[in-house]
Design a protein around this motif. Structure first.
Motif, PDB file in Angstrom:
ATOM      1  N   LEU A 205       5.526   1.319  -8.460  1.00 30.00           N
ATOM      2  CA  LEU A 205       4.652   2.480  -8.264  1.00 30.00           C
ATOM      3  C   LEU A 205       3.845   2.761  -9.521  1.00 30.00           C
ATOM      4  CD1 LEU A 205       7.291   4.720  -6.455  1.00 30.00           C
ATOM      5  CD2 LEU A 205       5.484   3.345  -5.401  1.00 30.00           C
ATOM      6  N   TRP A 227      -9.600  -2.677  -8.280  1.00 34.52           N
ATOM      7  CA  TRP A 227      -9.998  -1.618  -7.349  1.00 34.52           C
ATOM      8  C   TRP A 227      -8.740  -1.015  -6.737  1.00 34.52           C
ATOM      9  CZ3 TRP A 227     -14.334  -4.046  -3.773  1.00 34.52           C
ATOM     10  CH2 TRP A 227     -15.452  -4.295  -4.557  1.00 34.52           C
ATOM     11  N   LEU A 229      -7.645   0.409  -3.482  1.00 33.21           N
ATOM     12  CA  LEU A 229      -8.082   0.504  -2.089  1.00 33.21           C
ATOM     13  C   LEU A 229      -7.236   1.563  -1.389  1.00 33.21           C
ATOM     14  CD1 LEU A 229      -8.051  -3.346  -1.398  1.00 33.21           C
ATOM     15  CD2 LEU A 229      -9.986  -1.964  -2.146  1.00 33.21           C
ATOM     16  N   ARG A 233       0.065   0.170   1.858  1.00 40.28           N
ATOM     17  CA  ARG A 233       0.745  -0.829   1.046  1.00 40.28           C
ATOM     18  C   ARG A 233       1.446  -1.818   1.960  1.00 40.28           C
ATOM     19  NH1 ARG A 233       2.943   0.011  -4.269  1.00 40.28           N
ATOM     20  NH2 ARG A 233       3.504  -2.028  -5.111  1.00 40.28           N
ATOM     21  N   ARG A 248       5.314   0.499   2.547  1.00 36.69           N
ATOM     22  CA  ARG A 248       5.800   1.057   1.281  1.00 36.69           C
ATOM     23  C   ARG A 248       7.232   1.562   1.413  1.00 36.69           C
ATOM     24  NH1 ARG A 248       6.065   5.654  -1.533  1.00 36.69           N
ATOM     25  NH2 ARG A 248       4.792   5.983  -3.381  1.00 36.69           N
ATOM     26  N   GLU A 277      -2.430  -4.593  -0.259  1.00 39.95           N
ATOM     27  CA  GLU A 277      -2.929  -3.409   0.457  1.00 39.95           C
ATOM     28  C   GLU A 277      -3.696  -3.883   1.683  1.00 39.95           C
ATOM     29  OE1 GLU A 277      -2.177  -0.425  -0.899  1.00 39.95           O
ATOM     30  OE2 GLU A 277      -3.568   1.007   0.018  1.00 39.95           O
ATOM     31  N   VAL A 347      -7.585  -8.598  -4.792  1.00 37.41           N
ATOM     32  CA  VAL A 347      -8.315  -7.380  -5.137  1.00 37.41           C
ATOM     33  C   VAL A 347      -9.200  -7.673  -6.353  1.00 37.41           C
ATOM     34  CG1 VAL A 347      -8.027  -4.952  -5.768  1.00 37.41           C
ATOM     35  CG2 VAL A 347      -6.279  -6.095  -4.423  1.00 37.41           C
ATOM     36  N   MET A 374      -6.786   0.880 -10.371  1.00 39.76           N
ATOM     37  CA  MET A 374      -5.449   0.821 -10.940  1.00 39.76           C
ATOM     38  C   MET A 374      -5.610   0.100 -12.268  1.00 39.76           C
ATOM     39  SD  MET A 374      -3.155   1.906  -8.726  1.00 39.76           S
ATOM     40  CE  MET A 374      -1.702   1.119  -9.301  1.00 39.76           C
ATOM     41  N   TRP A 391       1.670   0.494 -14.516  1.00 40.34           N
ATOM     42  CA  TRP A 391       0.535   0.689 -13.606  1.00 40.34           C
ATOM     43  C   TRP A 391       0.100   2.144 -13.691  1.00 40.34           C
ATOM     44  CZ3 TRP A 391       1.708  -1.663  -8.067  1.00 40.34           C
ATOM     45  CH2 TRP A 391       1.866  -3.059  -8.193  1.00 40.34           C
ATOM     46  N   LYS A 393      -2.894   4.829 -12.155  1.00 40.45           N
ATOM     47  CA  LYS A 393      -4.034   4.980 -11.241  1.00 40.45           C
ATOM     48  C   LYS A 393      -5.020   6.013 -11.771  1.00 40.45           C
ATOM     49  CE  LYS A 393      -1.148   7.983  -8.439  1.00 40.45           C
ATOM     50  NZ  LYS A 393      -0.465   8.250  -7.193  1.00 40.45           N
ATOM     51  N   ASP A 401       1.116  14.705  -5.015  1.00 36.20           N
ATOM     52  CA  ASP A 401       2.061  14.779  -3.909  1.00 36.20           C
ATOM     53  C   ASP A 401       3.077  15.843  -4.269  1.00 36.20           C
ATOM     54  OD1 ASP A 401       0.934  12.675  -2.457  1.00 36.20           O
ATOM     55  OD2 ASP A 401       1.916  11.216  -3.750  1.00 36.20           O
ATOM     56  N   GLU A 476       0.230  15.834   0.490  1.00 34.85           N
ATOM     57  CA  GLU A 476      -0.749  15.432  -0.527  1.00 34.85           C
ATOM     58  C   GLU A 476      -1.809  16.513  -0.622  1.00 34.85           C
ATOM     59  OE1 GLU A 476      -2.141  11.457  -0.032  1.00 34.85           O
ATOM     60  OE2 GLU A 476      -3.712  11.689  -1.545  1.00 34.85           O
TER      61      GLU A 476
END
Ligand SMILES: Nc1ncnc2c1ncn2[C@@H]1O[C@H](COP(=O)(O)OP(=O)(O)OP(=O)(O)O)[C@@H](O)[C@H]1O
Length: 525
Positions: A205, A227, A229, A233, A248, A277, A347, A374, A391, A393, A401, A476
């Motif tokens: 994640l 990118w 997207l 997942r 996911r 993705e 990607v 990302m 990672w 984003k 969330d 969200e």
């Protein structure tokens, strides 16, 4: 423990209270380790019960869960319990047996039999134990955040290196089964938690940042930008001709996504595990809104005249032909990926150490209709199930969330509906949820109807205007910023919060943290 070596419920209750009473991770790990050591000893002291049962019960109770996922016991049944017992005598084995019996009950007169069984159990519990049992049944103790501490505690209790326990926990996707295996079988118990082609692995994640420069500071430079997207997942496993596709949350959606099966079968290897993705694109190549991808993958039928085609993209590889690649750094994994998967299935990606070049790549992705980018460290292994700084984003719109803590009965047009949501972020240090604001903006009539029904099913407590719910529902939220607000416990609140969608694929452990919100408020360090 009692003199006879039998584990009492009161010991779990005392440890649970001690855990709630300290913010220190080290102390928490020590408390859990102490109890786990006792639990392993007591397992062998009760030959009638299978060796690992006591350990398993203790581990699940500490995580705030029951071994029986559903007990059929409702909120009302828990409200008026009998007088508590004066002395602690309930064993964890007896409690587990009582819940097993409750979970099995069905047929005529079930309500009365449940009531009687709950009364019998609660009548043997002290006041503290009654409180604990009530929280366990209602799910209010559930603490995904304890998973990390549990690994620490197991390492302490067994002397097995923490790294090995963490790796197994990630691959298994939960701390409790790993804890039980090593506590009862020692280090050999870890062997069962390797990667297996065909069985889902918890996905890696991402953390979030508000700018490219901030993201690069987290990952280190140079880094890879890709990118982001806004689809769903996918994790695709191929073993010979057999392909399985997971979401996911590791649900098997193979039958709904023949496009992915075809794409993976076209690759030149017999055994493959890929991470990626899946997204619906318009004929001009721009992405459809998320709802279009979401509705295609949510329905059983993948054929018919109105079917929207989906396009899979892959960004990581975990296994190829007998070789586990998870432990390699991401540069090496990407080399494997680029050799196996053609460019149009990957990607778009840029490796750079320049924030300005990164910013341009981000702006281009957004212009093409994507969510953002990302930013990925080049040096980290595949951290299954972790939201580390490997990672990061960066999105065009701020979203979080959050956990639904409660909802208020509406006024005017919304009379009769549960409307204004109380939103909470997770406190990384305590594992508790802290309220950050309220909103009813963005709620469609359909969502109002859905949440009114759903929240009443999972109500934990009510007063005149508010229904407080069990910590289960993740939503969200989009917002314009974070402002100082003495009215809320964290001293800050979200500006113009609005509901984007419910995230049924997420659990309370995935909720964004108060620490993240604070860094949005104050800017990065
Ligand atoms: N190039 C990419 N690399 C990794 N993940 C990507 C990429 N493009 C899109 N994604 C999606 O972004 C998600 C990563 O963000 P995160 O781990 O925070 O999960 P999330 O909370 O579901 O994401 P979000 O809510 O931001 O869409 C992944 O789960 C994946 O679905």
């Amino acid at each position: 423990m009692s003199d006879t070596g039998i584990m009492l419920l009161s010991e779990v209750v005392t440890t649970s209270a001690a855990l709630a009473g300290t913010r220190s991770r080290l102390k928490k790990a020590e408390f859990i380790a102490g109890l786990l050591s006792k639990a392993t000893e007591s397992s062998s002291a009760q030959p009638a019960v299978t060796g690992s049962a006591v350990t398993e019960i203790v581990v699940t109770y500490l995580s705030g869960e029951l071994r029986q996922r559903r007990t059929g016991v409702g909120w009302r049944t828990l409200q008026d319990a009998p007088e508590p017992a004066a002395e602690a005598s309930l064993t964890v084995v007896a409690v587990d047996a009582a819940f097993a019996e409750l979970a099995e009950m069905s047929g005529t007169g079930v309500q009365a039999r449940r009531r009687a069984a709950v009364d019998a159990l609660f009548g043997r519990a002290t006041a503290d134990e009654q409180w604990f049992l009530r929280q366990l049944v209602s799910g209010e103790l559930r603490q995904g955040a304890l998973d990390g501490v549990m690994a620490d505690a197991v390492a302490r209790a067994t002397g097995i290196p923490l790294g090995k326990i963490r790796a197994a926990t990630m691959l298994r996707g939960a701390a409790a089964p790993v804890a039980v295996a090593v506590l009862t079988e020692g280090e050999a118990g870890l062997a069962q938690f390797g990667l297996e082609v065909g069985r889902g692995v918890q996905p890696m994640l991402a953390q979030s940042a508000t700018t490219i420069a901030e993201a690069l500071a987290k990952t280190g430079t140079p880094a890879a930008l890709e990118w982001k997207l806004d689809g769903i997942r996918i994790q695709a496993h191929r073993n010979g001709d057999h392909v399985v596709v997971y979401t996911r949350t590791l649900d098997d959606i193979t039958a709904r996504v023949p496009e992915v099966v075809t794409a993976v079968r076209a690759l030149d290897a017999r055994q493959i595990v890929l991470d990626g993705e899946l997204i619906a694109l318009r004929p001009d190549g721009r992405p459809e809104p998320f709802q279009v991808t979401g509705s295609r993958t949510a329905t059983r039928s993948a054929t018919g005249p109105d079917t929207v085609p989906l396009t899979p993209y892959f960004f990581d590889i975990l296994h190829q032909d007998g070789q586990d690649l998870l432990g390699l750094d991401s540069t090496a994994r990407h080399e494997w990926l680029a050799k196996l998967v053609p460019e149009e299935r990957r990607v778009p990606r840029l490796v750079t150490d320049d924030a300005a070049a990164g910013q341009e790549f981000f702006a281009d992705a957004v212009r093409r209709g994507h969510e953002g980018v990302m930013v990925k460290s080049l040096t980290v292994p595949y951290e299954a199930g972790r939201r580390g700084s490997g990672w990061v984003k960066v999105k065009q719109t701020h979203t979080l969330d959050l956990l639904v803590l409660a909802a208020e009965w509406g006024h005017g047009r919304r009379t009769g509906w549960l409307s204004n949501l109380h939103l909470g972020a997770r406190d990384e240090e305590t594992g508790e949820f802290v309220m950050l604001g309220k909103t009813f903006k963005g709620l469609t009539d359909e969502l109002l109807r859905w949440q009114t029904e759903r929240f009443q099913e999972i109500a934990a407590r009510r007063d005149d205007w508010v229904v407080y719910v069990r910590p289960e529902i993740v939503v969200e939220i989009a917002f314009d910023g974070v402002q100082t607000s003495p009215r809320y416990p964290a001293g800050m609140a979200l500006r113009f919060a609005r509901v984007l969608r419910y995230r049924e694929d997420k659990s309370p452990a995935d909720v964004d943290t108060i620490q993240t919100v604070r860094s949005i408020h104050l800017g990065p360090d």
